[in-house]
Write an enzyme that holds these catalytic residues in place. Sequence first.
Site, PDB file in Angstrom:
ATOM      1  N   LYS A  62       0.835  -1.203   0.000  1.00 35.59           N
ATOM      2  CA  LYS A  62       0.000   0.000   0.000  1.00 35.59           C
ATOM      3  C   LYS A  62       0.872   1.257   0.000  1.00 35.59           C
ATOM      4  CE  LYS A  62      -3.842  -2.290   2.273  1.00 35.59           C
ATOM      5  NZ  LYS A  62      -4.573  -2.462   3.540  1.00 35.59           N
ATOM      6  N   HIS A 104       0.043  -6.099  18.104  1.00 44.38           N
ATOM      7  CA  HIS A 104      -1.039  -7.064  18.261  1.00 44.38           C
ATOM      8  C   HIS A 104      -1.909  -6.652  19.435  1.00 44.38           C
ATOM      9  CE1 HIS A 104       2.649  -9.149  16.893  1.00 44.38           C
ATOM     10  NE2 HIS A 104       1.834  -9.682  16.005  1.00 44.38           N
TER      11      HIS A 104
END
Length: 134
Positions: A62, A104
């Site tokens: 991206k 995370h």
Amino acid sequence: MIIGIGNDMESISRIEGVLSRRPNFLSTILTPAEQEAVQKRTGKHYLEFVAGRFSAKEAYAKALGTGIGRDVSWQDISILNAKSGRPVMKVVGQKNRIEVAITHSGDYVNTVVTIERASWLQRFAARFIGRKEN
């Protein structure tokens, strides 16, 4: 000067499902060095590693603005850890500076990648001196 920023968020349980359905998924998205590194992890840490690398590679694509495909493949991108534990991304043919952050939380992994145009001094140092990782 920053020339690209990419962000990706991935469900760890979704990656777990893909791993159970597609046995070759690991060898598709992870380089041999990454595959070796993931074998040292178990349980939750194994899944976090795979999901984190998948997400970071998506974020890089991206930032590059091309996606995974013709211009960059899964195998062109490698993310290993420095001695400090910090993830370090290396991309075949990429001369610019790349920074990656992987985090995370619960069932999710979030990654951010920046691509920064290297100055002539940084390019010189990388070529002739090398960049030390801590």
